[in-house]
Design an enzyme around this catalytic site. Sequence first.
Site, PDB file in Angstrom:
ATOM      1  CG  ASN A  13      -1.889   1.217   1.555  1.00 45.58           C
ATOM      2  OD1 ASN A  13      -2.133   1.884  -0.496  1.00 45.58           O
ATOM      3  ND2 ASN A  13      -2.893   1.093   2.450  1.00 45.58           N
ATOM      4  CE  LYS A  15      -0.703   3.437   4.950  1.00 40.49           C
ATOM      5  NZ  LYS A  15      -0.826   3.133   6.491  1.00 40.49           N
ATOM      6  CG  HIS A  95      -5.956   1.168   4.188  1.00 37.90           C
ATOM      7  ND1 HIS A  95      -5.801   2.037   5.713  1.00 37.90           N
ATOM      8  CD2 HIS A  95      -5.592   0.058   4.557  1.00 37.90           C
ATOM      9  CE1 HIS A  95      -4.744   1.321   5.635  1.00 37.90           C
ATOM     10  NE2 HIS A  95      -4.029   0.313   5.442  1.00 37.90           N
ATOM     11  CD  GLU A 143      -3.649  -3.498   7.122  1.00 39.90           C
ATOM     12  OE1 GLU A 143      -2.444  -2.979   7.063  1.00 39.90           O
ATOM     13  OE2 GLU A 143      -4.679  -2.858   7.089  1.00 39.90           O
ATOM     14  CB  ILE A 148      -1.680   0.598  11.233  1.00 38.51           C
ATOM     15  CG1 ILE A 148      -2.767  -1.035  10.979  1.00 38.51           C
ATOM     16  CG2 ILE A 148      -1.160   0.747   9.690  1.00 38.51           C
ATOM     17  CD1 ILE A 148      -4.134   0.041   9.905  1.00 38.51           C
ATOM     18  N   GLY A 180       3.089  -3.544  11.145  1.00 39.31           N
ATOM     19  CA  GLY A 180       4.221  -3.749  11.670  1.00 39.31           C
ATOM     20  C   GLY A 180       5.087  -4.593  11.317  1.00 39.31           C
ATOM     21  CB  ALA A 201       1.865   0.804   4.115  1.00 36.66           C
ATOM     22  CB  SER A 202       5.405   2.841   7.104  1.00 39.43           C
ATOM     23  OG  SER A 202       4.709   1.950   8.167  1.00 39.43           O
TER      24      SER A 202
END
Length: 221
Positions: A13, A15, A95, A143, A148, A180, A201-202
Site C-alpha cells: 500500500n 498510501k 482500509h 490489520e 499499523i 508492523g 505499507a511503511s
Amino acid sequence: MKYCYMEPDILINFKHYENAVGYNVEKLLQDFESLDSQNGVYYCLSPLDLRLQREFPDLKIYGQHVDSNGFGAFTGSISMESMKGIGINGSLLNHSERRIPSVEINKTVKRSLDMDFKIVLCVENLDEVKKYSVLEPEYIAYEPPELIGGDISVSSAKPDIIEKAAKICDGKTKLLVGAGVKNRHDVETSMDLGAAGVLIASGIIRNAKPINMLVSLMGNR
C-alpha cells in the site's frame, strides 16, 4: 487447519506518502520493475496514479479504494469499470484509514464478483473476519489498527488471532495480515499460521531502500 503457500502474496500500500505519489511514484515503480519475478506482488497506488498501469504493464497495480456504482452521475466516484478500462483489476477496500459502511462493503464485494474484479477487504478484528469472509472476496486483510505503522508486527503481537482468522476463512478467501510487518521472519510466521501473505505499507515505502526491503521480504524466488 493450515494452508501452505509456496510463495507469499505481498501487497504494498503506497498510501499517500510524498515519495510514493506523482512523479516520485514513477521512480519507485521503475525500481520495482527490475525484480526478476513479479509473482504475487501487487502495488496499491493512489487513484491519481493508476494511469501508470499502462506505463508499467508487467506490474500488477491495484487501487486503494473502489466504489460500488458503475458509470453514471456519481461525482468523484471510482468505479470498477473505469479502473478496468485502464487495466486495473483489483483494489483495497475498507482500509482502516478509509472505512466504509457495512452495506457499502456488501454491495461492492458482491458486484466485484460479477465484474471479475479482485477485492482486498481490510478488517480490524475477528468479528469482521467472520462477517465478511462469507462474501468471499479475493482476500481478507486483517490489520489491527493499533499496530499499523508501529514496530511490533501482528505476527508477534497476535499470532493466535491470525490462526483463528485463517480457520474462519477456511480457503473460501485468502488471508493477508498487516500492521508492523518488517522482515522475512514476520512473513514466514504469518504464513505458518495460515496466511497467504502480507499487506504492507511503511515497512517498504518509507524504507531508505524500498526495493531492497521488498527483495528481502520475497525471499528466494
